[in-house]
Design an enzyme around this catalytic site. Structure first.
Site, PDB file in Angstrom:
ATOM      1  N   HIS A  49      -8.308   9.547  -1.636  1.00 48.94           N
ATOM      2  CA  HIS A  49      -7.949   9.793  -0.237  1.00 48.94           C
ATOM      3  C   HIS A  49      -9.126  10.315   0.589  1.00 48.94           C
ATOM      4  CE1 HIS A  49      -3.778   9.296   0.947  1.00 48.94           C
ATOM      5  NE2 HIS A  49      -3.389   9.665  -0.249  1.00 48.94           N
ATOM      6  N   GLN A  75     -10.893   2.497   2.760  1.00 45.27           N
ATOM      7  CA  GLN A  75      -9.728   2.430   3.639  1.00 45.27           C
ATOM      8  C   GLN A  75      -9.848   3.518   4.696  1.00 45.27           C
ATOM      9  OE1 GLN A  75      -5.083   3.395   3.240  1.00 45.27           O
ATOM     10  NE2 GLN A  75      -5.661   1.737   1.847  1.00 45.27           N
ATOM     11  N   ASP A 102       0.844  -1.199   0.000  1.00 43.76           N
ATOM     12  CA  ASP A 102       0.000   0.000   0.000  1.00 43.76           C
ATOM     13  C   ASP A 102       0.880   1.250   0.000  1.00 43.76           C
ATOM     14  OD1 ASP A 102      -2.950   1.076   0.769  1.00 43.76           O
ATOM     15  OD2 ASP A 102      -1.432   2.231   1.841  1.00 43.76           O
ATOM     16  N   SER A 141      -0.900   5.298  16.035  1.00 43.17           N
ATOM     17  CA  SER A 141       0.050   6.125  15.285  1.00 43.17           C
ATOM     18  C   SER A 141       0.498   7.290  16.158  1.00 43.17           C
ATOM     19  CB  SER A 141      -0.627   6.650  14.026  1.00 43.17           C
ATOM     20  OG  SER A 141       0.267   7.395  13.268  1.00 43.17           O
ATOM     21  N   TYR A 181       2.995   9.996  -0.575  1.00 35.59           N
ATOM     22  CA  TYR A 181       4.083   9.456   0.263  1.00 35.59           C
ATOM     23  C   TYR A 181       5.456   9.767  -0.345  1.00 35.59           C
ATOM     24  CZ  TYR A 181       0.320   6.525   2.258  1.00 35.59           C
ATOM     25  OH  TYR A 181      -0.836   6.058   2.828  1.00 35.59           O
ATOM     26  N   LYS A 238      -3.004   5.969  -4.342  1.00 39.35           N
ATOM     27  CA  LYS A 238      -4.129   6.843  -3.995  1.00 39.35           C
ATOM     28  C   LYS A 238      -4.008   8.201  -4.672  1.00 39.35           C
ATOM     29  CE  LYS A 238      -3.813   4.683   0.536  1.00 39.35           C
ATOM     30  NZ  LYS A 238      -2.381   4.437   0.643  1.00 39.35           N
TER      31      LYS A 238
END
Length: 297
Positions: free
Chosen positions: A117, A164, A50, A195, A55, A84
């Site tokens: 997203h 997601q 993923d 996180s 990113y 994405k």
């Protein structure tokens, strides 16, 4: 089918491996780490990778995938790759351009899943599927109301195969999961281990999930790590889960999720940990009309 390849069928007939490898890392982590970690993940048995344009590591991740194809570890069709569409590219004419840019960086001919997203238009995504650039299309961070809006859209050609969302024992998304199951939409969990690393997005005062005493005592009981308990919890609920780590030992350890099973009683105990704590609150877009986290689910 061996344990490393357990999959869930998507509504369009494709299959998604239930354990995925998340490649996001904070800015300070060198990009080459994504190549190293992705190679280790594929060697360990991960087949679902993923990533996303935002990113800024798709060249590095693509390099890892291609090198594992080149050395015979996997074939392209063994890998399920997700990318994405970021929020700044939602104008319909940019949707395919963005995907083509990702493919160029990856040096792959297609992706397996293309996600939005945040809530926006699905029409241009459908064209990417028709063009063969992606096998499946899905969404990310959609709440029930936003999913219903898409599903009820006149002329919808392909419904999203998955949603997601952030999902872990402190935010178990039970109601959203039930709704998605009722519509044959697979729930994919990000931040499945909590996180705290990304200070830009995450409230640093929130409790650390993996320090939870309940997860700790279960880890002792099953002779596993708290992370494995949190991942196994999702798999037994029918959630596809993304495990993110750039540490070789942890990447390999996360594959142990297929080697044990939680009892129904322990699943109920874990359900009871839900506190509706959201690590990725996206509070900087709170005022946006499509902000997804204002609704109950």
């Amino acid at each position: 089918m061996n344990s490393k390849q357990q999959t869930v069928r998507l509504s369009d007939g494709h299959f998604i491996p239930i354990l995925g490898f998340g490649t996001y890392a904070p800015q300070e982590v060198p990009k080459r780490k994504a190549t190293e970690a992705t190679k280790i993940a594929i060697e360990a048995g991960f087949r679902h990778i993923d990533s996303a344009a935002i990113y800024q590591n798709e060249e590095e991740v693509g390099l890892a995938i291609r090198s594992k194809i080149a050395d015979g570890t996997v074939k392209r069709e063994d890998i399920f790759y997700t990318t994405k569409l970021w929020v700044t590219f939602h104008r319909p004419e940019l949707v395919q351009v963005c995907l083509e840019q990702s493919l160029k960086k990856l040096q792959l001919e297609y992706v397996d899943l293309y996600l939005i997203h945040f809530p926006t238009s699905l029409m241009a995504m459908e064209k990417c599927k028709d063009a063969g650039l992606t096998k499946s299309i899905g969404v990310s961070n959609f709440n029930r109301r936003q999913l219903e809006k898409i599903l009820n859209k006149p002329g919808l050609k392909y419904k999203p195969v998955c949603n997601q969302v952030e999902c872990h024992p402190y935010l178990n998304q039970g109601k959203l999961l039930d709704f998605c199951k009722s519509k044959d939409i697979v729930l994919v969990a990000y931040s499945a281990l909590g996180s705290h690393r990304e200070k830009k997005w995450v409230d640093q005062t929130s409790p650390i999930l993996l320090n939870d005493p309940v997860l700790g005592s279960m880890a002792k009981k099953y002779k596993r790590t708290p992370a494995l308990i949190a991942l196994r919890y999702q798999l037994q609920r029918g959630v596809v889960v993304l495990a993110k780590s750039f540490t070789e030992q942890r990447i390999k350890e996360n594959m142990q999720v297929f080697e044990f099973q939680l009892t129904p009683e322990d699943m109920n105990v874990l359900d009871g940990l839900n506190k509706n704590i959201r690590y990725i609150a996206a509070s900087d877009v709170k005022g946006h009309p499509d902000f997804p986290f204002g609704d109950e689910y």
